[in-house]
Scaffold this motif. Structure first.
Motif, PDB file in Angstrom:
ATOM      1  N   ALA A 110       0.780  -1.302  -0.212  1.00  0.00           N
ATOM      2  CA  ALA A 110       0.384   0.431   0.039  1.00  0.00           C
ATOM      3  C   ALA A 110       0.828   0.900   0.417  1.00  0.00           C
ATOM      4  O   ALA A 110       1.040   2.515  -0.429  1.00  0.00           O
ATOM      5  N   ASP A 111       1.810   1.193   0.817  1.00  0.00           N
ATOM      6  CA  ASP A 111       3.035   2.163   1.028  1.00  0.00           C
ATOM      7  C   ASP A 111       3.372   2.438  -0.763  1.00  0.00           C
ATOM      8  O   ASP A 111       3.124   3.676  -0.736  1.00  0.00           O
ATOM      9  N   ILE A 112       4.022   1.775  -1.303  1.00  0.00           N
ATOM     10  CA  ILE A 112       4.571   1.810  -2.389  1.00  0.00           C
ATOM     11  C   ILE A 112       3.596   1.839  -3.410  1.00  0.00           C
ATOM     12  O   ILE A 112       3.954   2.934  -4.468  1.00  0.00           O
ATOM     13  N   ALA A 232       8.781   2.923  14.484  1.00  0.00           N
ATOM     14  CA  ALA A 232       9.492   3.405  13.575  1.00  0.00           C
ATOM     15  C   ALA A 232       9.638   2.813  11.928  1.00  0.00           C
ATOM     16  O   ALA A 232       9.926   3.011  11.188  1.00  0.00           O
ATOM     17  N   LEU A 233       8.613   1.684  11.969  1.00  0.00           N
ATOM     18  CA  LEU A 233       8.686   1.279  11.550  1.00  0.00           C
ATOM     19  C   LEU A 233       6.894   0.933  10.817  1.00  0.00           C
ATOM     20  O   LEU A 233       6.379   0.101  10.070  1.00  0.00           O
ATOM     21  N   MET A 234       6.163   2.085  11.067  1.00  0.00           N
ATOM     22  CA  MET A 234       4.817   2.002  10.795  1.00  0.00           C
ATOM     23  C   MET A 234       4.292   2.735   9.601  1.00  0.00           C
ATOM     24  O   MET A 234       4.570   3.532   9.440  1.00  0.00           O
ATOM     25  N   LEU A 235       4.195   1.537   8.795  1.00  0.00           N
ATOM     26  CA  LEU A 235       4.160   2.178   7.581  1.00  0.00           C
ATOM     27  C   LEU A 235       2.215   1.989   7.269  1.00  0.00           C
ATOM     28  O   LEU A 235       1.494   1.060   7.343  1.00  0.00           O
ATOM     29  N   GLY A 236       2.009   3.068   7.160  1.00  0.00           N
ATOM     30  CA  GLY A 236       0.515   2.530   6.141  1.00  0.00           C
ATOM     31  C   GLY A 236      -1.026   2.514   6.887  1.00  0.00           C
ATOM     32  O   GLY A 236      -0.375   3.430   8.209  1.00  0.00           O
ATOM     33  N   ALA A 237      -1.622   1.729   6.746  1.00  0.00           N
ATOM     34  CA  ALA A 237      -2.974   1.376   8.012  1.00  0.00           C
ATOM     35  C   ALA A 237      -2.941   0.766   8.465  1.00  0.00           C
ATOM     36  O   ALA A 237      -1.469  -0.516   9.141  1.00  0.00           O
ATOM     37  N   ALA A 238      -3.269   0.749  10.143  1.00  0.00           N
ATOM     38  CA  ALA A 238      -2.963  -0.299  10.818  1.00  0.00           C
ATOM     39  C   ALA A 238      -3.489  -1.420  10.140  1.00  0.00           C
ATOM     40  O   ALA A 238      -4.691  -1.557   9.331  1.00  0.00           O
ATOM     41  N   PRO A 239      -2.940  -2.128  11.448  1.00  0.00           N
ATOM     42  CA  PRO A 239      -3.260  -4.201  10.654  1.00  0.00           C
ATOM     43  C   PRO A 239      -4.594  -4.163  10.886  1.00  0.00           C
ATOM     44  O   PRO A 239      -5.237  -3.469  11.992  1.00  0.00           O
TER      45      PRO A 239
END
Length: 283
Positions: A110-112, A232-239
């Motif tokens: 999603a981030d990409i 530090a690696l919280m990427l995009g939507a929550a799990p």
């Protein structure tokens, strides 16, 4: 480097500690030494930057990346490798990596997809990560690779959860069982059931590597709530929310044991290839 943690397909990333792309997330890697081949370099860099030993899992070459300008420092040709380890200890950054940790693949994708012209990961690692994710997913279509994520003896549910985690889709249990049992050389019944497992005995990856089965971890998190993702690696939507409805009779509880009718246990039958292939839904 891929693994399945807390029931989710995850990819290892590092935070760069040196320019260029200081502070950006990237795939682990580095330059060859004069006396090394490409695979030796891949194993060494992984160990130096993340403290993980690829010798305990599957490692294979992905492809070569040689587009001019892909590294602002100089002309660099990258030979990319991808690896899968079914169970891992702690990871930490080293050499030119500030830190290392796993990121859920669906969040990374999603981030990409949402990234601008500069990309999400450093260099051209968006492209490399995307290629590696697709290779891993397709590997489950034509090989028995999924069985390597399971304990020596596993239930059909254990195996199905591997496919669901890697493919990112739910599979109908009865259809899955029919497909698996119809592929010669994939799995065979061990003659035992979950009733033969001592209640206090944890599920392990293998006899030589006594680490808890990821499917048991997944069930635990389903009963306790969603797993925490490092800040530090919280990427995009929550799990997604892992909290399920109350467990029904015959379903696994948080210890990995089943209530009601015991489940049959299977073992990998030795074949490397799947014939006919096990196609992903929608492909």
């Amino acid at each position: 480097m891929f693994t399945i943690r807390e029931g989710r397909f995850q990819l290892l990333l590092v935070e760069r500690g040196k320019p260029p792309f200081l502070g950006r997330l990237a795939l682990p890697g580095g330059f060859l030494h004069p006396d090394e081949d490409a695979e030796t370099t891949a194993r060494r860099e992984l160990l130096e930057e993340t403290a993980l030993d690829a010798g305990t899992g599957h490692l294979e070459q992905l492809r070569t990346y040689s587009t001019p300008g892909r590294d602002p420092r100089q002309r660099v040709v990258t030979v990319a490798f991808w690896a899968i380890l079914p169970a891992l200890g702690s990871v930490h950054g080293g050499t030119d990596a500030r830190m290392a940790d796993f990121v859920p693949v669906e969040e990374l994708e999603a981030d990409i997809a949402a990234a601008g012209p500069g990309g999400h990961l450093a260099f051209d690692h968006d492209r490399i990560a995307t290629d590696a994710i697709e290779r891993a997913r397709s590997k489950l279509e034509y090989t028995t690779f999924a069985a390597r994520f399971c304990p020596h003896e596993f239930t059909m549910t254990d195996l199905r959860l591997v496919y669901e985690a890697v493919w990112g889709t739910e599979l109908e249990p009865a259809n899955f069982r029919r497909k698996v049992e119809g592929i010669e050389g994939f799995v065979r019944a061990s003659g035992r059931s979950t009733r033969d497992l001592a209640p206090e005995t944890p599920r392990y990856w293998s006899d030589s590597d006594a680490r808890e089965s990821w499917s048991v971890q997944m069930l635990t998190h389903r009963s306790q709530g969603p797993p925490a993702i490092p800040k530090a690696l919280m990427l995009g939507a929550a799990p997604p929310d892992f909290a399920p409805a109350t467990l029904q009779k015959g379903s696994p509880d948080s210890s990995g044991r089943r209530r009601g009718r015991p489940a049959s246990l299977y073992v990998w039958d030795g074949s490397e290839d799947l014939f006919p292939p096990f196609r992903r839904p929608g492909t």
